[in-house]
Design a protein around this motif. Structure first.
Motif, PDB file in Angstrom:
ATOM      1  N   VAL A  27       0.835  -1.208   0.000  1.00 13.85           N
ATOM      2  CA  VAL A  27       0.000   0.000   0.000  1.00 13.85           C
ATOM      3  C   VAL A  27       0.864   1.250   0.000  1.00 13.85           C
ATOM      4  CG1 VAL A  27      -1.664   1.327   1.348  1.00 13.85           C
ATOM      5  CG2 VAL A  27      -1.980  -1.131   1.052  1.00 13.85           C
ATOM      6  N   GLU A  28       1.900   1.269   0.867  1.00 15.13           N
ATOM      7  CA  GLU A  28       2.757   2.444   0.959  1.00 15.13           C
ATOM      8  C   GLU A  28       3.530   2.661  -0.338  1.00 15.13           C
ATOM      9  OE1 GLU A  28       3.199   4.860   3.230  1.00 15.13           O
ATOM     10  OE2 GLU A  28       1.423   4.037   4.208  1.00 15.13           O
ATOM     11  N   THR A  29       3.997   1.580  -0.966  1.00 10.28           N
ATOM     12  CA  THR A  29       4.719   1.718  -2.241  1.00 10.28           C
ATOM     13  C   THR A  29       3.827   2.336  -3.305  1.00 10.28           C
ATOM     14  OG1 THR A  29       6.093  -0.204  -1.702  1.00 10.28           O
ATOM     15  CG2 THR A  29       5.993   0.464  -4.006  1.00 10.28           C
ATOM     16  N   VAL A  32       3.208   6.062  -2.414  1.00 12.47           N
ATOM     17  CA  VAL A  32       4.343   6.933  -2.735  1.00 12.47           C
ATOM     18  C   VAL A  32       4.459   7.140  -4.241  1.00 12.47           C
ATOM     19  CG1 VAL A  32       6.861   7.108  -2.659  1.00 12.47           C
ATOM     20  CG2 VAL A  32       5.606   6.370  -0.636  1.00 12.47           C
ATOM     21  N   SER A  33       4.321   6.051  -5.009  1.00 11.85           N
ATOM     22  CA  SER A  33       4.425   6.161  -6.473  1.00 11.85           C
ATOM     23  C   SER A  33       3.309   7.042  -7.025  1.00 11.85           C
ATOM     24  CB  SER A  33       4.363   4.777  -7.111  1.00 11.85           C
ATOM     25  OG  SER A  33       5.449   3.976  -6.655  1.00 11.85           O
ATOM     26  N   THR A  34       2.110   6.811  -6.531  1.00 11.49           N
ATOM     27  CA  THR A  34       0.979   7.620  -6.996  1.00 11.49           C
ATOM     28  C   THR A  34       1.163   9.084  -6.623  1.00 11.49           C
ATOM     29  OG1 THR A  34      -0.493   5.714  -6.787  1.00 11.49           O
ATOM     30  CG2 THR A  34      -1.522   7.892  -6.894  1.00 11.49           C
ATOM     31  N   GLY A  35       1.641   9.327  -5.415  1.00 12.78           N
ATOM     32  CA  GLY A  35       1.874  10.716  -4.993  1.00 12.78           C
ATOM     33  C   GLY A  35       2.913  11.408  -5.843  1.00 12.78           C
ATOM     34  N   ALA A  36       3.993  10.690  -6.176  1.00 14.18           N
ATOM     35  CA  ALA A  36       5.029  11.288  -7.031  1.00 14.18           C
ATOM     36  C   ALA A  36       4.477  11.607  -8.413  1.00 14.18           C
ATOM     37  CB  ALA A  36       6.221  10.348  -7.123  1.00 14.18           C
ATOM     38  N   GLN A  37       3.691  10.681  -8.983  1.00 18.37           N
ATOM     39  CA  GLN A  37       3.109  10.914 -10.300  1.00 18.37           C
ATOM     40  C   GLN A  37       2.148  12.100 -10.274  1.00 18.37           C
ATOM     41  OE1 GLN A  37       3.745   8.943 -13.304  1.00 18.37           O
ATOM     42  NE2 GLN A  37       2.870  10.866 -14.068  1.00 18.37           N
ATOM     43  N   GLU A  38       1.373  12.213  -9.213  1.00 18.83           N
ATOM     44  CA  GLU A  38       0.430  13.329  -9.114  1.00 18.83           C
ATOM     45  C   GLU A  38       1.170  14.659  -8.978  1.00 18.83           C
ATOM     46  OE1 GLU A  38      -2.104  12.369  -5.869  1.00 18.83           O
ATOM     47  OE2 GLU A  38      -3.354  10.977  -7.031  1.00 18.83           O
ATOM     48  N   VAL A  96      12.086   7.047 -15.386  1.00 16.58           N
ATOM     49  CA  VAL A  96      11.607   8.357 -14.961  1.00 16.58           C
ATOM     50  C   VAL A  96      10.091   8.349 -14.859  1.00 16.58           C
ATOM     51  CG1 VAL A  96      13.559   9.572 -16.026  1.00 16.58           C
ATOM     52  CG2 VAL A  96      11.461   9.182 -17.342  1.00 16.58           C
ATOM     53  N   ILE A  97       9.582   9.399 -14.165  1.00  9.69           N
ATOM     54  CA  ILE A  97       8.154   9.663 -14.086  1.00  9.69           C
ATOM     55  C   ILE A  97       7.908  10.858 -14.984  1.00  9.69           C
ATOM     56  CG2 ILE A  97       6.237  10.266 -12.569  1.00  9.69           C
ATOM     57  CD1 ILE A  97       7.830   9.062 -10.266  1.00  9.69           C
ATOM     58  N   ARG A 115      12.824   8.266 -11.109  1.00 12.91           N
ATOM     59  CA  ARG A 115      12.132   7.350 -10.197  1.00 12.91           C
ATOM     60  C   ARG A 115      12.992   6.972  -8.989  1.00 12.91           C
ATOM     61  NH1 ARG A 115       7.414   4.858 -10.828  1.00 12.91           N
ATOM     62  NH2 ARG A 115       7.286   5.505 -13.022  1.00 12.91           N
ATOM     63  N   SER A 116      14.266   7.276  -9.006  1.00  8.98           N
ATOM     64  CA  SER A 116      15.140   6.959  -7.852  1.00  8.98           C
ATOM     65  C   SER A 116      14.694   7.705  -6.596  1.00  8.98           C
ATOM     66  CB  SER A 116      16.589   7.311  -8.194  1.00  8.98           C
ATOM     67  OG  SER A 116      16.704   8.704  -8.477  1.00  8.98           O
ATOM     68  N   ALA A 117      14.151   8.898  -6.756  1.00  7.48           N
ATOM     69  CA  ALA A 117      13.640   9.644  -5.602  1.00  7.48           C
ATOM     70  C   ALA A 117      12.467   8.898  -4.961  1.00  7.48           C
ATOM     71  CB  ALA A 117      13.215  11.047  -6.033  1.00  7.48           C
ATOM     72  N   VAL A 118      11.633   8.351  -5.837  1.00 10.52           N
ATOM     73  CA  VAL A 118      10.515   7.557  -5.317  1.00 10.52           C
ATOM     74  C   VAL A 118      11.044   6.315  -4.608  1.00 10.52           C
ATOM     75  CG1 VAL A 118       8.443   6.256  -5.956  1.00 10.52           C
ATOM     76  CG2 VAL A 118       8.978   8.412  -7.103  1.00 10.52           C
ATOM     77  N   THR A 119      12.082   5.711  -5.201  1.00  8.99           N
ATOM     78  CA  THR A 119      12.665   4.513  -4.579  1.00  8.99           C
ATOM     79  C   THR A 119      13.235   4.838  -3.201  1.00  8.99           C
ATOM     80  OG1 THR A 119      13.201   3.653  -6.775  1.00  8.99           O
ATOM     81  CG2 THR A 119      14.343   2.671  -4.884  1.00  8.99           C
ATOM     82  N   ARG A 120      13.907   6.001  -3.077  1.00  7.97           N
ATOM     83  CA  ARG A 120      14.448   6.398  -1.767  1.00  7.97           C
ATOM     84  C   ARG A 120      13.325   6.620  -0.748  1.00  7.97           C
ATOM     85  NH1 ARG A 120      17.846   9.500  -5.100  1.00  7.97           N
ATOM     86  NH2 ARG A 120      16.579  11.359  -4.701  1.00  7.97           N
ATOM     87  N   GLU A 121      12.257   7.245  -1.188  1.00 10.54           N
ATOM     88  CA  GLU A 121      11.131   7.468  -0.262  1.00 10.54           C
ATOM     89  C   GLU A 121      10.486   6.157   0.153  1.00 10.54           C
ATOM     90  OE1 GLU A 121       7.070  10.202   0.046  1.00 10.54           O
ATOM     91  OE2 GLU A 121       8.404  10.365  -1.692  1.00 10.54           O
TER      92      GLU A 121
END
Length: 424
Positions: A27-29, A32-38, A96-97, A115-121
């Motif tokens: 759920v958290e993954t 986070v991914s959805t939040g970054a895309q938004e 990338v996003i 996408r590495s920023a998302v991976t770190r988060e």
């Protein structure tokens, strides 16, 4: 058992953590991914609206002017009609996003983020979840150890209590553990210990009482049999044999009484009888012993009194008092009968020094004696008297006077009980 409790608790916690932890990670993954895309989408749309406004206002559009509108970790490309593309930031490599927004004036705004920023988060989120799971496991282990000790230690105590009962130590522990099921087991073991203690006490008392109460009848019977062996007169032999048979009957009554009291001290067989018969029987039985030491035993008082009690028990009480006077008293022993209200009283007194002051209040306690005797005769006599609803008291210490109080009225019986017998 402790290890099994700890392992089972830990297994349950690990299963829960695995199920909910994996679900939470997924759920958290996604979150986070959805939040970054938004965020990328929102920035592209916002940047497109800014470009629209500047085109409509015929304002200059350049990378320097729009640089503040793009995040430091993002790359933006603005494609304008009839103009070279404008790039802001460094274009990321790898995964990338990306999102492209179309403006109202024909421009296109593309925003990219690595996408590495998302991976770190996501990694930071996983680390937090792992730390929480580790704390949960540690707490579960501590709780399991505490709970295991709380359950295992009482069971060990209960096992020791049961082992002690089996080894002949019936002392109850009266220890409780705060667990209803274990406290119930402790209650049962304590109750069993008390019952075993009562049975052992009854057996010891039976042995002590039997040795004390059978000694005098057996001695008297032995004396009668000796008289028979020393005489050739048939009449004397017949008389002594008749007395011996009566003593055997009293001895049988003593044994039955002891066995009855050992089973239930409250059980009585009270009947209405003539006190003179019991008193005369005791006088006849004890006169030879008193005569042999140069003393006398007499009776006086009101005659033909009737009382409600067990004749055999009354005889044993009087025998204990008479023997006590023979061993510890002096002079003539007198049995006096009188009436007080609805009670018949038999007083036994002698001319001796009496009961010492330090023993007066404890004279009826077991193992209390001032002359190295067994110290159970008066205690047994009191128990026998109370079993039939009477009482035995020391009325005077010097000279000693003991009073046996017996009811003169038949005991009222409830419906269904057998009627009272009468000895004539």
């Amino acid at each position: 058992m402790r290890r099994r409790l700890i392992n089972s608790t830990l297994a349950v916690v690990l299963v829960v953590i695995a199920v909910f932890g994996v679900s939470l990670v997924i759920v958290e993954t996604r979150t986070v991914s959805t939040g970054a895309q938004e965020r990328v989408n929102s920035e592209a749309v916002r940047l497109a609206s800014i470009v629209d406004g500047r085109i409509i206002g015929h304002e200059r559009i350049s990378a320097e002017i729009l640089a503040d509108q793009v995040g430091d970790d993002r790359y933006a490309r603005i494609d304008l009609p009839d103009q070279a593309p404008i790039e802001i930031g460094t274009q990321p490599t790898g995964d990338v996003i990306r999102y492209t927004a179309n403006g109202g004036e024909g421009e296109q705004v593309t925003v990219e983020e690595s996408r590495s920023a998302v991976t770190r988060e996501v990694a930071r989120t996983l680390l937090i979840i792992a730390a929480v799971a580790l704390l949960a496991v540690i707490a579960a282990v501590l709780l399991a150890v505490r709970q295991a000790n709380r359950l295992a230690s009482p069971l060990t105590d209960l096992a020791e209590t049961a082992e002690r009962l089996g080894s002949g130590d019936p002392r109850p522990r009266h220890k409780r553990y705060g667990v209803p099921e274990l406290d119930r087991v402790a209650d049962v073991l304590d109750g069993s210990a008390e019952r075993i203690a009562r049975m052992l006490t009854a057996e010891r008392r039976l042995a002590a009482d039997a040795s004390h109460q059978l000694r005098t009848p057996l001695t008297a019977l032995s004396m009668r049999l000796e008289e028979i062996t020393l005489t050739d007169d048939p009449d004397t032999v017949k008389e002594e044999a008749t007395i011996a048979l009566a003593q055997v009957e009293r001895l049988t009554d003593v044994v039955e009484r002891l066995l009855t009291n050992s089973r239930d001290p409250r059980t009585g067989s009270a009947v209405t009888f003539d006190l003179d018969e019991v008193i005369q029987q005791q006088l006849a039985e004890w006169r030879p012993a008193y005569r042999s030491v140069g003393r006398a035993i007499v009776s006086s008082g009101k005659r033909h009194l009737r009382a409600v009690a067990t004749p055999g028990a009354v005889a044993q009480v009087l025998a204990a008092l008479i023997e006590n006077s023979l061993m510890h008293g002096g002079g003539t022993v007198a049995l006096r009968t009188r009436v007080i209200g609805n009670q018949a009283v038999i007083e036994v007194t002698d001319e001796g020094q009496g009961v010492p002051a330090d023993l007066g209040a404890r004279i009826f306690e077991r193992a209390i004696s001032g002359h190295n005797s067994t110290g159970i005769g008066l205690a047994v006599a009191r128990d026998l008297a109370e079993a039939d609803g009477g009482r035995l008291e020391m009325l005077q210490a010097q000279p000693p006077i003991f009073g046996l109080f017996l009811s003169r009225s038949p005991v009222k019986r409830s419906v269904g009980e057998e009627p009272e017998h009468t000895i004539r």
